[in-house]
Design a protein around this motif. Structure first.
Motif, PDB file in Angstrom:
ATOM      1  N   HIS A  73       8.584   4.265   8.850  1.00 38.34           N
ATOM      2  CA  HIS A  73       8.809   3.920  10.254  1.00 38.34           C
ATOM      3  C   HIS A  73       9.768   2.733  10.366  1.00 38.34           C
ATOM      4  CE1 HIS A  73       7.769   2.680  14.383  1.00 38.34           C
ATOM      5  NE2 HIS A  73       7.376   3.949  14.542  1.00 38.34           N
ATOM      6  N   LYS A  74      10.517   2.691  11.479  1.00 37.39           N
ATOM      7  CA  LYS A  74      11.503   1.603  11.626  1.00 37.39           C
ATOM      8  C   LYS A  74      10.862   0.211  11.706  1.00 37.39           C
ATOM      9  CE  LYS A  74      12.208   1.818  16.691  1.00 37.39           C
ATOM     10  NZ  LYS A  74      10.994   2.555  17.042  1.00 37.39           N
ATOM     11  N   LEU A  75       9.602   0.167  12.119  1.00 39.89           N
ATOM     12  CA  LEU A  75       8.923  -1.135  12.203  1.00 39.89           C
ATOM     13  C   LEU A  75       8.410  -1.639  10.849  1.00 39.89           C
ATOM     14  CD1 LEU A  75       6.729  -0.848  15.443  1.00 39.89           C
ATOM     15  CD2 LEU A  75       8.569  -2.496  15.035  1.00 39.89           C
ATOM     16  N   TRP A  76       8.468  -0.759   9.818  1.00 37.27           N
ATOM     17  CA  TRP A  76       7.810  -1.110   8.554  1.00 37.27           C
ATOM     18  C   TRP A  76       8.246  -2.449   7.956  1.00 37.27           C
ATOM     19  CZ3 TRP A  76       3.413  -0.569   6.442  1.00 37.27           C
ATOM     20  CH2 TRP A  76       3.225  -1.014   5.132  1.00 37.27           C
ATOM     21  N   PRO A  77       9.564  -2.767   7.889  1.00 35.24           N
ATOM     22  CA  PRO A  77       9.930  -4.065   7.291  1.00 35.24           C
ATOM     23  C   PRO A  77       9.254  -5.239   8.017  1.00 35.24           C
ATOM     24  CG  PRO A  77      11.871  -2.674   7.548  1.00 35.24           C
ATOM     25  CD  PRO A  77      10.739  -1.974   8.264  1.00 35.24           C
ATOM     26  N   GLU A  78       9.172  -5.149   9.345  1.00 32.68           N
ATOM     27  CA  GLU A  78       8.513  -6.222  10.111  1.00 32.68           C
ATOM     28  C   GLU A  78       7.002  -6.245   9.840  1.00 32.68           C
ATOM     29  OE1 GLU A  78       9.317  -7.065  14.481  1.00 32.68           O
ATOM     30  OE2 GLU A  78       7.231  -6.363  14.582  1.00 32.68           O
ATOM     31  N   GLU A  97       1.174   4.734  20.239  1.00 35.40           N
ATOM     32  CA  GLU A  97       1.827   5.404  19.102  1.00 35.40           C
ATOM     33  C   GLU A  97       0.928   5.322  17.875  1.00 35.40           C
ATOM     34  OE1 GLU A  97       5.832   4.005  18.238  1.00 35.40           O
ATOM     35  OE2 GLU A  97       5.998   5.405  16.537  1.00 35.40           O
ATOM     36  N   THR A  98       0.818   6.464  17.168  1.00 35.25           N
ATOM     37  CA  THR A  98       0.121   6.468  15.883  1.00 35.25           C
ATOM     38  C   THR A  98       1.193   6.516  14.808  1.00 35.25           C
ATOM     39  OG1 THR A  98      -1.778   7.591  16.852  1.00 35.25           O
ATOM     40  CG2 THR A  98      -1.592   7.702  14.462  1.00 35.25           C
ATOM     41  N   ILE A  99       1.450   5.383  14.198  1.00 33.25           N
ATOM     42  CA  ILE A  99       2.483   5.316  13.151  1.00 33.25           C
ATOM     43  C   ILE A  99       1.933   5.940  11.874  1.00 33.25           C
ATOM     44  CG2 ILE A  99       3.839   3.714  11.724  1.00 33.25           C
ATOM     45  CD1 ILE A  99       4.042   1.866  14.192  1.00 33.25           C
ATOM     46  N   ALA A 100       0.684   5.656  11.573  1.00 33.66           N
ATOM     47  CA  ALA A 100      -0.060   6.249  10.446  1.00 33.66           C
ATOM     48  C   ALA A 100      -1.522   5.941  10.710  1.00 33.66           C
ATOM     49  CB  ALA A 100       0.390   5.620   9.130  1.00 33.66           C
ATOM     50  N   SER A 101      -2.430   6.471   9.862  1.00 31.35           N
ATOM     51  CA  SER A 101      -3.852   6.243  10.156  1.00 31.35           C
ATOM     52  C   SER A 101      -4.211   4.758  10.012  1.00 31.35           C
ATOM     53  CB  SER A 101      -4.739   7.099   9.266  1.00 31.35           C
ATOM     54  OG  SER A 101      -4.492   6.748   7.932  1.00 31.35           O
ATOM     55  N   ASP A 102      -3.385   3.997   9.276  1.00 32.87           N
ATOM     56  CA  ASP A 102      -3.647   2.563   9.119  1.00 32.87           C
ATOM     57  C   ASP A 102      -2.733   1.695   9.989  1.00 32.87           C
ATOM     58  OD1 ASP A 102      -1.223   2.855   7.828  1.00 32.87           O
ATOM     59  OD2 ASP A 102      -1.951   2.275   5.846  1.00 32.87           O
ATOM     60  N   PRO A 127       0.817  -1.214   0.000  1.00 28.85           N
ATOM     61  CA  PRO A 127       0.000   0.000   0.000  1.00 28.85           C
ATOM     62  C   PRO A 127       0.853   1.268   0.000  1.00 28.85           C
ATOM     63  CG  PRO A 127       0.186  -0.845   2.211  1.00 28.85           C
ATOM     64  CD  PRO A 127       0.981  -1.770   1.344  1.00 28.85           C
ATOM     65  N   VAL A 128       0.207   2.391  -0.292  1.00 28.23           N
ATOM     66  CA  VAL A 128       0.887   3.671  -0.163  1.00 28.23           C
ATOM     67  C   VAL A 128       0.526   4.178   1.222  1.00 28.23           C
ATOM     68  CG1 VAL A 128       1.065   6.006  -1.098  1.00 28.23           C
ATOM     69  CG2 VAL A 128       0.497   4.094  -2.605  1.00 28.23           C
ATOM     70  N   THR A 129       1.461   4.156   2.150  1.00 30.50           N
ATOM     71  CA  THR A 129       1.163   4.610   3.507  1.00 30.50           C
ATOM     72  C   THR A 129       2.394   5.266   4.105  1.00 30.50           C
ATOM     73  OG1 THR A 129       0.706   3.859   5.774  1.00 30.50           O
ATOM     74  CG2 THR A 129       1.547   2.197   4.268  1.00 30.50           C
ATOM     75  N   PRO A 130       2.189   6.351   4.858  1.00 30.80           N
ATOM     76  CA  PRO A 130       3.344   6.993   5.500  1.00 30.80           C
ATOM     77  C   PRO A 130       4.015   6.070   6.516  1.00 30.80           C
ATOM     78  CG  PRO A 130       1.293   8.213   5.947  1.00 30.80           C
ATOM     79  CD  PRO A 130       0.918   7.030   5.132  1.00 30.80           C
ATOM     80  N   ALA A 131       3.359   4.949   6.876  1.00 33.71           N
ATOM     81  CA  ALA A 131       3.963   3.986   7.808  1.00 33.71           C
ATOM     82  C   ALA A 131       5.252   3.410   7.231  1.00 33.71           C
ATOM     83  CB  ALA A 131       2.971   2.869   8.110  1.00 33.71           C
TER      84      ALA A 131
END
Ligand code: 16C
Length: 257
Positions: free
Chosen positions: A22-27, A113-118, A15-19
């Protein structure tokens, strides 16, 4: 050709997400796609799934497993719910505003924490089960639509994936609670019957196919017999309560695809 096919599928799933920053994104990306794959595998054959609860269209399966002497039985449940869409059901499962309306084991919930809205990080405390200590859970939760144009069967598919994480401000086992470790996914797909022009679809034409998978490690001692009794009682209660909550929330609202 196979290489090209794989490439187009993975593009479709991302998806296209600002998340993504974030450092957690690969996981998050890895666990969500693994869970999607796992949820789509059937419950027959060599998987070793045993049916333990059934109520109308709802079927619940488990495998008896232990890790370091603790019960960690994986659970897989399937359900068909009329009158709601995949997106509506996933939004209700994901959004903090609805949680206390359907999560019967909950004592308290905070978005830490709000990483992104999703993509959110939740800290939850759950009701205590005697004679064990009270449990809490710290996990990221990510919701996305899976628009895989290669696979017609995957039309209008949504997933919410929850997976335990760490947070420096909320270390495990520091207060009265023992921390549980969980990996959970809810995968939903909308079916429309009879097929219709989208603007003429009514709620009675909708069926949502739900697959729910869960593995919870209790994190510390709890008697196996108590745990298995809690599973057997709480999971069917959860899925029935959650799906009727969804029907009730959606019935007077416009359909959200
Ligand atoms: O997936 C579900 N809910 C999500 C949003 O809340 C999220 C949370 C999962 C929580 C996992 C369970 C945490 C421990 C619960 C303690 C049980 C309290 C029972 C109280 C009865 C009076 O993904 C829906 C989750 C449905 C939960 C069913 C119950 C699972 C039991 C697991 C037992 C864990 C160890 C308890 C040790 C005593």
């Amino acid at each position: 050709r196979d290489r090209l096919k794989k490439k187009s599928i993975s593009i479709a799933l991302s998806p296209v997400t600002p998340a993504k920053n974030h450092k957690l994104w690969p996981e998050i990306e890895k666990v969500t796609l693994e869970q999607l794959h796992y949820a789509r595998l059937g419950v027959g054959g060599a998987g070793g799934w045993q049916l333990f609860a059934e109520d109308g269209e709802m079927k619940m399966y488990r495998r008896e497993e232990e890790a370091d002497g603790l019960v960690v039985d994986p659970l897989k449940a399937c359900h068909m719910v009329k009158g709601v869409t995949a997106r509506e059901v996933c939004e209700i499962f994901f959004s903090p505003e609805y949680r206390s309306g359907w999560e019967a084991t909950l004592e308290d919930m905070t978005v830490v924490e709000t990483i992104a809205s999703d993509t959110l990080v939740f800290l939850q405390t759950h009701k205590r089960i005697w004679p064990a200590s009270q449990r809490d859970a710290l996990f990221w939760s990510h919701m996305r639509s899976v628009a895989d144009s290669e696979d017609q069967d995957a039309a209008d598919l949504w997933i919410v994936c929850n997976h335990s994480t760490e947070h420096p401000q909320y270390p495990p086992n520091s207060g009265k609670c023992v921390r549980v470790y969980l990996t959970v996914c809810l995968v939903c797909q909308t079916f429309i019957d009879p097929p219709k022009d989208p603007k003429n679809i009514r709620r009675e034409d909708l069926t949502c196919k739900i697959t729910y998978c869960s593995v919870v490690n209790p994190g510390g001692w709890a008697p196996a017999s108590v745990l298995r009794a809690v599973y057997k009682r709480e999971y069917p209660k959860f899925l029935k309560r959650f799906t009727s909550f969804c029907i009730d929330q959606c019935k007077d609202k416009p359909i959200l695809f």
